[in-house]
Write a protein that holds these residues in place. Structure first.
Motif, PDB file in Angstrom:
ATOM      1  N   MET A   1       0.843  -1.186   0.000  1.00 36.08           N
ATOM      2  CA  MET A   1       0.000   0.000   0.000  1.00 36.08           C
ATOM      3  C   MET A   1       0.880   1.238   0.000  1.00 36.08           C
ATOM      4  O   MET A   1       1.907   1.269   0.674  1.00 36.08           O
ATOM      5  N   THR A   2       0.492   2.271  -0.745  1.00 39.39           N
ATOM      6  CA  THR A   2       1.278   3.480  -0.833  1.00 39.39           C
ATOM      7  C   THR A   2       0.813   4.485   0.190  1.00 39.39           C
ATOM      8  O   THR A   2      -0.373   4.744   0.332  1.00 39.39           O
ATOM      9  N   ASP A   3       1.772   5.075   0.894  1.00 40.90           N
ATOM     10  CA  ASP A   3       1.438   6.089   1.872  1.00 40.90           C
ATOM     11  C   ASP A   3       1.055   7.372   1.158  1.00 40.90           C
ATOM     12  O   ASP A   3       1.745   7.811   0.232  1.00 40.90           O
ATOM     13  N   PRO A   4      -0.094   8.019   1.528  1.00 34.59           N
ATOM     14  CA  PRO A   4      -0.529   9.217   0.827  1.00 34.59           C
ATOM     15  C   PRO A   4       0.488  10.338   0.886  1.00 34.59           C
ATOM     16  O   PRO A   4       0.488  11.225   0.043  1.00 34.59           O
ATOM     17  N   GLY A   5       1.405  10.333   1.846  1.00 39.99           N
ATOM     18  CA  GLY A   5       2.381  11.395   1.957  1.00 39.99           C
ATOM     19  C   GLY A   5       3.614  11.185   1.110  1.00 39.99           C
ATOM     20  O   GLY A   5       4.514  12.026   1.098  1.00 39.99           O
ATOM     21  N   GLY A   6       3.728  10.095   0.377  1.00 41.14           N
ATOM     22  CA  GLY A   6       4.912   9.847  -0.422  1.00 41.14           C
ATOM     23  C   GLY A   6       4.693   8.690  -1.352  1.00 41.14           C
ATOM     24  O   GLY A   6       3.604   8.130  -1.441  1.00 41.14           O
ATOM     25  N   SER A   7       5.739   8.282  -2.047  1.00 44.73           N
ATOM     26  CA  SER A   7       5.593   7.246  -3.061  1.00 44.73           C
ATOM     27  C   SER A   7       6.034   5.876  -2.576  1.00 44.73           C
ATOM     28  O   SER A   7       5.802   4.885  -3.245  1.00 44.73           O
ATOM     29  N   ALA A   8       6.700   5.805  -1.410  1.00 46.69           N
ATOM     30  CA  ALA A   8       7.198   4.524  -0.928  1.00 46.69           C
ATOM     31  C   ALA A   8       6.078   3.718  -0.298  1.00 46.69           C
ATOM     32  O   ALA A   8       5.227   4.269   0.411  1.00 46.69           O
ATOM     33  N   PRO A   9       6.037   2.396  -0.525  1.00 46.27           N
ATOM     34  CA  PRO A   9       5.016   1.565   0.106  1.00 46.27           C
ATOM     35  C   PRO A   9       5.159   1.592   1.618  1.00 46.27           C
ATOM     36  O   PRO A   9       6.260   1.534   2.155  1.00 46.27           O
ATOM     37  N   ALA A  10       4.033   1.693   2.330  1.00 47.34           N
ATOM     38  CA  ALA A  10       4.047   1.643   3.795  1.00 47.34           C
ATOM     39  C   ALA A  10       4.168   0.193   4.240  1.00 47.34           C
ATOM     40  O   ALA A  10       3.606  -0.704   3.618  1.00 47.34           O
ATOM     41  N   PRO A  11       4.923  -0.083   5.319  1.00 51.38           N
ATOM     42  CA  PRO A  11       4.988  -1.455   5.840  1.00 51.38           C
ATOM     43  C   PRO A  11       3.596  -1.959   6.193  1.00 51.38           C
ATOM     44  O   PRO A  11       2.709  -1.192   6.549  1.00 51.38           O
ATOM     45  N   ASP A  12       3.441  -3.254   6.093  1.00 53.79           N
ATOM     46  CA  ASP A  12       2.140  -3.852   6.365  1.00 53.79           C
ATOM     47  C   ASP A  12       1.728  -3.636   7.815  1.00 53.79           C
ATOM     48  O   ASP A  12       2.549  -3.694   8.726  1.00 53.79           O
ATOM     49  N   LEU A  13       0.444  -3.403   8.020  1.00 56.44           N
ATOM     50  CA  LEU A  13      -0.172  -3.378   9.342  1.00 56.44           C
ATOM     51  C   LEU A  13      -1.433  -4.206   9.253  1.00 56.44           C
ATOM     52  O   LEU A  13      -2.298  -3.936   8.406  1.00 56.44           O
ATOM     53  N   LEU A  14      -1.547  -5.211  10.072  1.00 63.59           N
ATOM     54  CA  LEU A  14      -2.742  -6.053  10.110  1.00 63.59           C
ATOM     55  C   LEU A  14      -3.677  -5.490  11.164  1.00 63.59           C
ATOM     56  O   LEU A  14      -3.363  -5.519  12.355  1.00 63.59           O
ATOM     57  N   LEU A  15      -4.812  -4.989  10.732  1.00 62.09           N
ATOM     58  CA  LEU A  15      -5.748  -4.319  11.628  1.00 62.09           C
ATOM     59  C   LEU A  15      -7.047  -5.109  11.700  1.00 62.09           C
ATOM     60  O   LEU A  15      -7.720  -5.303  10.686  1.00 62.09           O
ATOM     61  N   PHE A  16      -7.397  -5.550  12.913  1.00 63.33           N
ATOM     62  CA  PHE A  16      -8.586  -6.367  13.141  1.00 63.33           C
ATOM     63  C   PHE A  16      -9.592  -5.600  13.987  1.00 63.33           C
ATOM     64  O   PHE A  16      -9.227  -4.944  14.966  1.00 63.33           O
ATOM     65  N   TYR A  17     -10.858  -5.717  13.618  1.00 59.06           N
ATOM     66  CA  TYR A  17     -11.949  -5.075  14.344  1.00 59.06           C
ATOM     67  C   TYR A  17     -12.919  -6.179  14.744  1.00 59.06           C
ATOM     68  O   TYR A  17     -13.686  -6.680  13.925  1.00 59.06           O
ATOM     69  N   GLY A  18     -12.869  -6.588  15.997  1.00 59.68           N
ATOM     70  CA  GLY A  18     -13.713  -7.677  16.464  1.00 59.68           C
ATOM     71  C   GLY A  18     -15.025  -7.180  17.039  1.00 59.68           C
ATOM     72  O   GLY A  18     -15.170  -6.017  17.418  1.00 59.68           O
ATOM     73  N   GLY A  19     -15.990  -8.071  17.121  1.00 61.09           N
ATOM     74  CA  GLY A  19     -17.295  -7.731  17.696  1.00 61.09           C
ATOM     75  C   GLY A  19     -18.315  -8.785  17.339  1.00 61.09           C
ATOM     76  O   GLY A  19     -18.058  -9.681  16.543  1.00 61.09           O
ATOM     77  N   THR A  20     -19.494  -8.669  17.931  1.00 63.44           N
ATOM     78  CA  THR A  20     -20.559  -9.603  17.569  1.00 63.44           C
ATOM     79  C   THR A  20     -21.265  -9.178  16.288  1.00 63.44           C
ATOM     80  O   THR A  20     -21.801 -10.009  15.565  1.00 63.44           O
ATOM     81  N   PHE A  21     -21.307  -7.841  16.012  1.00 62.93           N
ATOM     82  CA  PHE A  21     -21.992  -7.322  14.821  1.00 62.93           C
ATOM     83  C   PHE A  21     -23.403  -7.916  14.742  1.00 62.93           C
ATOM     84  O   PHE A  21     -23.767  -8.591  13.785  1.00 62.93           O
ATOM     85  N   ASP A  22     -24.194  -7.607  15.770  1.00 65.72           N
ATOM     86  CA  ASP A  22     -25.476  -8.273  16.007  1.00 65.72           C
ATOM     87  C   ASP A  22     -26.639  -7.263  16.120  1.00 65.72           C
ATOM     88  O   ASP A  22     -27.197  -7.106  17.211  1.00 65.72           O
ATOM     89  N   PRO A  23     -27.013  -6.570  15.008  1.00 62.46           N
ATOM     90  CA  PRO A  23     -26.447  -6.675  13.657  1.00 62.46           C
ATOM     91  C   PRO A  23     -25.402  -5.598  13.406  1.00 62.46           C
ATOM     92  O   PRO A  23     -25.271  -4.639  14.166  1.00 62.46           O
TER      93      PRO A  23
END
Length: 233
Positions: free
Chosen positions: A1-23
């Motif tokens: 993924m490219t960082d909006p502030g420059g042209s170099a790819p940003a290091p990976d970040l795994l972002l999780f959003y947990g929940g029941t989602f009910d609904p």
């Protein structure tokens, strides 16, 4: 993924959003979009199968996953992660993160949660271990409870807080980022009560999810499955 502030790819970040989602509702999506845009990475929404910190969900795991899939169909860089549904048993976040770490020991991993959830973190299984397994991204709004935390949590926030997107990518875990997100009044509890009472609820969630709830008769009696079978996935 490219960082909006420059042209170099940003290091990976795994972002999780947990929940029941009910609904799943518009407030959930607002939090996920805000995190995606602030951290410049995809958000993996991870429905719990058997959450230990609250009463059983009103709708089955398969119905909740089907609604989440509909809600995310047109969303950019928001996707569903089924690992807690497929693992079976109680959905302890610390166990999910430990399993993830066995395959990705050096990855930068972050867990997105609301301020109310963070305020109750001490009731979670092995809660102190979470900081060695992931960063925490806390979505807060005006009036959030972060100013009135139990002393151990306040100390963790003081020691680990102040992180930005770059800081989360420099180390695998252990930092806290406070995410200001748009004020939203939706809650799954309120939605279920509105549906059961025949109130005005459809505008509070994506149209496709509202249609699914209508079609399957979910939450009509204050419960969830409305007598319908689980939806195919």
């Amino acid at each position: 993924m490219t960082d909006p502030g420059g042209s170099a790819p940003a290091p990976d970040l795994l972002l999780f959003y947990g929940g029941t989602f009910d609904p799943v509702h518009n407030g959930h999506l607002a939090i996920a979009r805000a995190a995606r845009d602030r951290l410049h990475c995809p958000v993996r929404l991870m429905p719990a199968g058997d959450p230990p910190h609250r009463p059983p969900p009103g709708a089955s795991a398969e119905h909740r996953a089907a609604m989440l899939r509909l809600a995310l169909a047109e969303e950019r860089e928001l996707c569903m992660d089924r690992r807690e549904l497929e693992r079976g048993g109680r959905s302890y976040t610390v166990e999910t993160l430990r399993a993830l770490r066995r395959g990705r020991p050096c990855a930068s991993v972050a867990l997105l949660l609301g301020a109310d959830s963070f305020a109750g973190l001490m009731s979670w299984k092995d809660w102190r271990d979470l900081f060695s397994l992931a960063h925490l991204v806390i979505a807060e709004r005006a009036g959030s409870p972060l100013g009135d935390l139990a002393a151990p949590l306040a100390a963790e926030l003081e020691a680990r807080g102040g992180a930005d997107a770059a800081a989360l990518r420099r180390v695998p875990a252990g930092r806290i980022l406070r995410l200001q997100q748009p004020l939203s009044g939706e809650s799954a509890t309120r939605l279920r009560a509105l549906i059961a009472a025949g109130g005005d609820w459809r505008r509070l969630l994506p149209a496709a999810v509202a249609g699914y709830i209508d079609h399957h008769g979910l939450y009509r009696d204050g419960g969830g499955d409305g007598g319908a079978g689980a939806a195919p996935l």
